[in-house]
Design an enzyme around this catalytic site. Structure first.
Site, PDB file in Angstrom:
ATOM      1  N   ASP A  77      -7.894   8.261  17.178  1.00  0.00           N
ATOM      2  CA  ASP A  77      -6.557   8.220  16.586  1.00  0.00           C
ATOM      3  C   ASP A  77      -6.020   9.626  16.312  1.00  0.00           C
ATOM      4  OD1 ASP A  77      -4.298   6.963  15.652  1.00  0.00           O
ATOM      5  OD2 ASP A  77      -5.118   6.530  13.663  1.00  0.00           O
ATOM      6  N   HIS A  82      -1.662  12.347  24.166  1.00  0.00           N
ATOM      7  CA  HIS A  82      -2.549  11.408  24.868  1.00  0.00           C
ATOM      8  C   HIS A  82      -3.249  12.119  26.028  1.00  0.00           C
ATOM      9  CE1 HIS A  82      -0.942   8.328  22.393  1.00  0.00           C
ATOM     10  NE2 HIS A  82       0.239   8.256  22.979  1.00  0.00           N
ATOM     11  N   LEU A 115     -25.662   6.232  30.125  1.00  0.00           N
ATOM     12  CA  LEU A 115     -24.721   5.760  29.101  1.00  0.00           C
ATOM     13  C   LEU A 115     -23.784   4.679  29.655  1.00  0.00           C
ATOM     14  CD1 LEU A 115     -23.252   6.376  26.287  1.00  0.00           C
ATOM     15  CD2 LEU A 115     -21.789   7.910  27.607  1.00  0.00           C
TER      16      LEU A 115
END
Ligand code: IPE
Ligand code: IPE
Ligand code: MG
Length: 249
Positions: free
Chosen positions: A21, A38, A132
């Site tokens: 955020d 972004h 991962l």
């Protein structure tokens, strides 16, 4: 000693969930528009994925776009969807090189077709990787996920597959988007907001929460290591007493 060296490799959370955020506020601080934030946030994603690999985290779930985010101005939604497509296609070779497997959770059918196609392609290309697992939460909200699970379970009962009082936690879990993913032990939210914003309500039932004031585009490897170190200094009691966990105390 560097932060990464201070981490106890035996006690690394196997799943970290992150609410990324603060992109918009970060951009505003630089005198830029929200979309710039972004774009910059992608660098943080790259850093976090690398850092997770370095310390042996098995799953990282990134909240990239919520159901509620569809209500943002159209230009921002469009820009986010474009960014998603371009990032996924540009990063897939790197994910492969790092042995990272991509997965996604959320109402994926609601994504623009080009976006969904790119996503599915990358998921398929990286599906054999064993390092991962990077889970992107896209058009995701926990209430949507739980509602969908309840509807499916109700259908199973209706079809006579089980009785209502036979429904267990396992059944609910099996109908969540995260059915093959262990619950996160650590949830991180950046930008100083202290809320969960409809993210993994069921799965975070016993997660440790870590909040940082940093905006997402400023979040880097050492910030992740700091969060892990903070997590490692907590006592997870799961309802028991401290004495029960360490009887010699
Ligand atoms: C998080 O940053 C990214 C998404 C929700 C897509 P924000 O866009 O929410 O940035 P702020 O919180 O408005 O600063
Ligand atoms: C949560 O951030 C969703 C994502 C990070 C994708 P928001 O910025 O949308 O959440 P609120 O509106 O502050 O709760
Ligand atoms: Mg926000």
């Amino acid at each position: 000693m560097s932060l990464i060296d201070q981490i106890d490799k035996q006690k690394v959370p196997q799943h970290i969930a992150i609410i990324m955020d603060g992109n918009g506020r970060w951009a505003k601080q630089q005198g830029e528009n929200r979309i710039y934030g972004h774009y910059e946030g992608v660098n943080s994603v790259r850093a976090v994925v690398e850092a997770c690999g370095e310390v042996g985290v098995k799953y990282v779930t990134l909240y990239a776009f919520s159901t509620e985010n569809w209500n943002r101005p159209k230009e921002e939604v469009d820009a986010l969807m474009e960014l998603l497509v371009s990032t996924i296609s540009a990063e897939t070779p790197e994910l492969n090189k790092k042995n990272v497997r991509l997965q996604a959770i959320g109402n994926l059918e609601s994504l623009p077709p080009a976006c969904l196609e790119e996503l599915n392609e990358s998921i398929s290309i990286t599906s054999k990787n064993t390092g991962l697992t990077l889970v992107l939460a896209l058009s995701y909200s926990s209430k949507w996920e739980l509602l969908t699970a309840v509807q499916q379970i109700a259908k199973d009962v209706q079809n006579g597959l089980m009785q209502a009082d036979e429904i267990t936690e396992k059944h609910v879990q099996n109908y969540l988007c995260t059915k093959n993913i262990p619950d996160p032990e650590l949830m991180i939210r950046t930008s100083g907001e202290h809320r969960i914003s409809n993210f993994l309500l069921w799965q975070l039932a016993y997660a440790e929460f870590y909040f940082t004031e940093k905006f997402w585009p400023d979040f880097r490897k050492n910030d992740l290591f700091e969060a892990i170190l903070n997590y490692q200094n907590r006592e997870r009691r799961f309802g028991k007493t401290s004495e029960q966990l360490t009887p010699s105390k």
